[in-house]
Design a protein around this motif. Structure first.
Motif, PDB file in Angstrom:
ATOM      1  N   ARG A   1      -1.504   8.574   2.770  1.00 50.68           N
ATOM      2  CA  ARG A   1      -1.871   8.123   1.424  1.00 50.68           C
ATOM      3  C   ARG A   1      -3.382   7.990   1.281  1.00 50.68           C
ATOM      4  NH1 ARG A   1      -0.215   3.204  -2.773  1.00 50.68           N
ATOM      5  NH2 ARG A   1      -0.893   4.483  -4.542  1.00 50.68           N
ATOM      6  N   ILE A   2      -4.027   7.490   2.317  1.00 53.55           N
ATOM      7  CA  ILE A   2      -5.483   7.360   2.259  1.00 53.55           C
ATOM      8  C   ILE A   2      -6.130   8.736   2.095  1.00 53.55           C
ATOM      9  CG2 ILE A   2      -7.523   6.713   3.599  1.00 53.55           C
ATOM     10  CD1 ILE A   2      -5.681   4.515   4.883  1.00 53.55           C
ATOM     11  N   ALA A   3      -5.682   9.702   2.893  1.00 54.91           N
ATOM     12  CA  ALA A   3      -6.285  11.038   2.838  1.00 54.91           C
ATOM     13  C   ALA A   3      -6.046  11.721   1.497  1.00 54.91           C
ATOM     14  CB  ALA A   3      -5.735  11.902   3.967  1.00 54.91           C
TER      15      ALA A   3
ATOM     16  N   PHE B   1       0.811  -1.211   0.000  1.00 51.98           N
ATOM     17  CA  PHE B   1       0.000   0.000   0.000  1.00 51.98           C
ATOM     18  C   PHE B   1       0.847   1.265   0.000  1.00 51.98           C
ATOM     19  CE2 PHE B   1      -2.619   3.348   1.870  1.00 51.98           C
ATOM     20  CZ  PHE B   1      -3.782   3.232   1.120  1.00 51.98           C
ATOM     21  N   LEU B   2       2.006   1.244   0.624  1.00 53.70           N
ATOM     22  CA  LEU B   2       2.815   2.456   0.741  1.00 53.70           C
ATOM     23  C   LEU B   2       3.733   2.670  -0.462  1.00 53.70           C
ATOM     24  CD1 LEU B   2       3.772   2.369   4.523  1.00 53.70           C
ATOM     25  CD2 LEU B   2       1.870   3.564   3.421  1.00 53.70           C
ATOM     26  N   ASN B   3       3.761   1.713  -1.396  1.00 54.93           N
ATOM     27  CA  ASN B   3       4.672   1.824  -2.542  1.00 54.93           C
ATOM     28  C   ASN B   3       4.005   1.586  -3.892  1.00 54.93           C
ATOM     29  OD1 ASN B   3       7.443   2.284  -1.342  1.00 54.93           O
ATOM     30  ND2 ASN B   3       6.863   0.435  -0.229  1.00 54.93           N
ATOM     31  N   ASP B   4       3.011   0.717  -3.951  1.00 50.46           N
ATOM     32  CA  ASP B   4       2.444   0.309  -5.238  1.00 50.46           C
ATOM     33  C   ASP B   4       1.443   1.314  -5.793  1.00 50.46           C
ATOM     34  OD1 ASP B   4       3.935  -1.966  -5.241  1.00 50.46           O
ATOM     35  OD2 ASP B   4       2.321  -3.300  -4.603  1.00 50.46           O
ATOM     36  N   SER B   5       1.322   1.303  -7.126  1.00 49.13           N
ATOM     37  CA  SER B   5       0.331   2.125  -7.814  1.00 49.13           C
ATOM     38  C   SER B   5      -1.045   1.477  -7.710  1.00 49.13           C
ATOM     39  CB  SER B   5       0.709   2.268  -9.286  1.00 49.13           C
ATOM     40  OG  SER B   5      -0.369   2.780 -10.047  1.00 49.13           O
TER      41      SER B   5
END
Length: 835
Positions: free
Chosen positions: A469-471, A390-394
């Protein structure tokens, strides 16, 4: 001491002869007092035995049974006994009156905590580590132990032993694999079998391939063939198969790992154990894969496992917030799902997605889905479970259905990101104290790089990166997450809170140590944020639950900005020019850092270098004592552990009893570490005549200060501390500086402390060779003496053999408790803490 040893041996012999005569209760396993196993044939290795019990024995009948369990666990953890011998079915503790048992699997996760110091003396019940484990285990022990009194419950005890300590036999069937011993067997497998597998393990780990998945393939197998064919690694007779997929040509492809010794070590090892385990253990072992993951990976990813009681409670809170039909009306994505236990209990599998960093975890979930009717609880669709960083992938890698929801503005409003993200951070205790560096690989992600300006120092926290990232990339969704309270309360998160605004609609907090791998005494929260509604967090009321999931009240959770903290107030009273009376050492501005607050004449080089405190002079004695007392008069609990001490209102210096109470509280506090060996002791509140001193004091400062006899110094140069004391807020009620011009007035509680302290000083000065300049610390040291730890550190003993001293000290400490209780309400009244 020898008598106690004999008495303890007598208790052990009595238990051995009366209750375990049909077993072998003679094995010696390191420092474990008592072990019970099957009768052994000559030549059998102790490590090959199945143990029923490891126990702590105590003489007499006055020892706390729970403390005995904690001592046993430290004994095991310190010597790594659970790694050298097959763990028992039960741990136990007994004395001449009673015996108690707890199943080993109930506490096994304790041995896999991050950053816990096992190198302490197990019998020393006063260490920080002992108290940490005691706090962590107390509720578990109370809930799970079986307690029997040897005489009153003799019949029930014998029945319990017969039913649960069933005589096994060493046979070709080998040792059964259970939820008690599978972690031990894994470590033996790593030692015996892993080297025989042809694989570059370091490179494999870099690609997410770890030995635990080979081990799972082994234990869930029969005749060297893995029975659960959806695991990441499968045993196929004489080799392992992994990373199975359909290639670009539509052909099935996989990787293989061979044995380098014709499978000899593998076969010899598994001749000792029975595979597979009973099916009742399958789900537990698969779901607790995290217990087999190496510590460096555990630190990077955090714990995969959320206790079931908090899973259920969090889903109840989501239902309260979104309505009873929320599972049908909303979409759910757990984007750091681990083995999927946070999603247990959800019913609409068509609305749920689960992703995780490791393909091996994805395969565990797929395996649980396939075996659901038999042993599982994973009510999910295979196509909705996928590997995703989640922190790296598109987001281009997402399944089409989920991607459509995220890219559709209206559907996205119905998406709940439901997660318990890793709580790891780049820094640790050694980083904070300047004795170590950040842990590599914990916080460096494309999300941090992309949003590093908005994240600031909060970017070191993995969960904050998830939030960011979510926000940013999934705006207007609903975020329901477990996390520490740093994002809401931490000073380093003030910029984060200003940037990432969302309505916090509901929240509860629980003890963090109810989660695996956590020993700290602090709150862990579940929060529901509505990202479409922009509100900067100021405060909220959180429901509070104890470790048994009982609601015990509510708590005001509040944030603070720069300039609002107690340190911003206290800096006004720094004096860099006055003569040094002592050094007030402090750390942070919240309860969790109160352990770093104390007085000393000898600050460390590191403390001075990092400015972790300030010198006390005659100009700032009172403000320093107010700071010290405010930080320490209120008991630290797991509930208030993250509460920040704040800049007070203007009433704090309008009550002369409050100021003098704080002075007395500081003088007689256990964290007043002033020692005369380090310099002149200016902290004696009495005259020589009052205490019968055998010679003159070097300094009469504190007595003169209390009596209003300390003369004001001449005004200093412009811009110095003298100017500050002319400000209204930095003055006493009469408008003068904090140096009193007449005797201080004390509350009844403070006067009681002074009277009790005077009696203690008098008794000390009756001792031969008493040091006239002795401090409170010196007096305690005189009567209690010291001991040298195994690491070579000299420590004060916790008790004394002098009964008179013990009585006087007890009186003083009781008076101090009453004084602390008297000061505490004012801490809230004056705004140092919020209610």
């Amino acid at each position: 001491m020898a008598t106690n040893k004999i008495r303890e041996e007598e208790v052990k012999n009595k238990i051995r002869q009366e209750f375990f005569q049909d077993y072998d209760a003679t094995p010696i396993l390191g420092d474990i007092d008592f072990a019970v196993t099957t009768k052994r044939s000559s030549g059998d290795e102790l490590s090959d035995q199945e143990y029923f019990l490891w126990a702590e024995a105590k003489a007499g009948n006055t020892e706390d049974i729970y403390a005995s369990f904690v001592q046993l666990i430290i004994t095991i953890g310190k010597a790594h006994t659970h790694e050298s011998y097959l763990p028992p079915r039960y741990l136990g503790a007994f004395d001449e009156e009673k015996i108690a048992f707890i199943e080993y699997h109930n506490i096994v996760s304790v041995f896999y905590q991050n950053d816990f110091n096992w190198n302490v003396t197990p019998s020393n019940h006063s260490t920080k580590e002992f108290h940490m484990l005691s706090d962590l285990l107390k509720e578990k022990l109370k809930k799970e132990i079986r307690l029997f009194y040897l005489h009153k419950d003799e019949k029930e005890l014998r029945k319990f032993i017969r039913s649960n300590f069933k005589l096994g036999k060493q046979s070709t069937n080998g040792i059964n694999i259970t939820k008690n011993n599978f972690t031990y067997i894994y470590r033996k497998w790593v030692e015996k079998v892993k080297p025989s597998i042809t694989l570059d393990w370091e490179k494999a780990k870099q690609n997410g391939i770890i030995d635990a998945d080979f081990f799972l393939a082994d234990i869930f197998s029969k005749e060297n063939t893995t029975l659960r064919d959806r695991l990441y690694v499968l045993l196929k007779k004489n080799h392992y198969e992994l990373d199975r997929k359909i290639d670009s040509a539509g052909l099935f492809d996989s990787k293989k790992a061979q044995f380098n010794d014709n499978q000899i070590a593998h076969n010899q090892f598994w001749n000792l154990y029975v595979r597979p385990p009973r099916k009742e253990y399958w789900e537990y072992i698969a779901n607790r894969r995290d217990l087999l993951v190496p510590q460096d990976i555990r630190e990077r990813k955090g714990s995969f496992f959320t206790p079931q009681c908090w899973v259920e409670l969090s889903q109840e809170y989501i239902a309260k917030d979104l309505g009873e039909d929320w599972q049908d009306e909303y979409y759910i994505w757990d984007c750091c799902a681990g083995t999927g236990n946070l999603l247990a209990g959800l019913t609409n599998k068509y609305q749920i997605w689960a992703s995780t960093l490791d393909q091996a975890d994805v395969d565990v979930i797929h395996d649980r889905i396939a075996n659901m009717e038999k042993v599982g609880t994973a009510n999910l669709l295979d196509s909705h479970v996928f590997q995703f960083d989640f922190l790296n992938d598109s987001f281009d890698k997402l399944p089409p259905g989920l991607k459509d929801i995220i890219t559709n503005e209206e559907r996205r409003k119905k998406l709940i990101i439901y997660i318990n993200p890793p709580c790891a951070e780049a820094s640790n205790a050694r980083t904070v104290t300047g004795t170590g560096s950040n842990r590599k690989g914990l916080a460096y992600t494309s999300t941090k790089d992309k949003y590093k300006k908005e994240l600031g120092r909060a970017g070191n926290e993995i969960f904050a990166q998830f939030f960011a990232r979510i926000a940013n990339d999934i705006p207007d969704c609903i975020l329901a997450l477990f996390s520490t309270l740093k994002a809401l309360q931490g000073p380093n998160f003030s910029g984060f809170r200003a940037k990432y605004q969302a309505k916090l609609s509901r929240m509860f907090i629980v003890p963090a140590n109810t989660f695996d791998n956590v020993t700290g005494h602090f709150p862990y929260g579940f929060q529901i944020f509505h990202l479409a509604e922009k509100e900067e967090f100021v405060s909220c009321i959180a429901d509070v639950y104890d470790s048994k999931a009982n609601m015990i009240g509510s708590k005001n959770i509040y944030s603070c900005k720069g300039g609002e903290l107690i340190i911003d107030w206290f800096r006004k009273f720094y004096d860099k020019q006055g003569d040094h009376l002592g050094y007030l050492r402090f750390l942070g501005t919240d309860f969790q850092n109160n352990r770093g607050v104390f007085l000393t004449l000898a600050p460390s080089t590191n403390d001075l270098k990092q400015v972790k405190g300030t010198w006390i002079t005659r100009k700032n004695v009172i403000p320093s004592c107010v700071y010290f007392s405010v930080r320490l008069c209120t008991e630290a609990t797991w509930v208030n552990d993250r509460d920040q001490f704040l800049y007070p209102n203007k009433e704090w210096n309008c009550n002369e009893h409050f100021l003098s109470d704080c002075l007395v509280f500081t003088l007689f506090n256990e964290k007043n570490n002033i020692q005369s060996q380090h310099g002149t002791n200016h902290w004696i509140p009495f005259s020589e005549e009052e205490v019968g001193a055998q010679d003159n004091f070097e300094s009469h400062f504190m007595h003169d200060f209390i009596m209003g006899k300390v003369k004001e110094e001449k005004p200093q140069q412009e811009g110095t501390i003298q100017d500050i004391f002319t400000e209204q807020e930095a003055q006493t009620p009469d408008g003068n500086s904090f140096t009193p011009t007449e005797p201080l007035k004390f509350s009844q509680e403070a006067q009681a402390v002074l009277d009790a302290g005077r009696e203690l000083w008098r008794y000390y000065h009756k001792q031969a060779g008493a040091n006239p300049n002795a401090s409170y610390y010196d007096i305690k040291m005189h009567f209690q003496g010291t001991k040298t730890t195994k690491s070579g550190k000299v420590q004060m003993n916790s008790t004394s053999e002098d009964a008179t001293y013990n009585a006087l000290l007890a009186d003083l400490r009781q008076s101090m408790k009453l004084l602390a209780a008297h000061i505490e309400p004012k801490v809230y009244d004056y705004g140092f803490l919020k209610k």
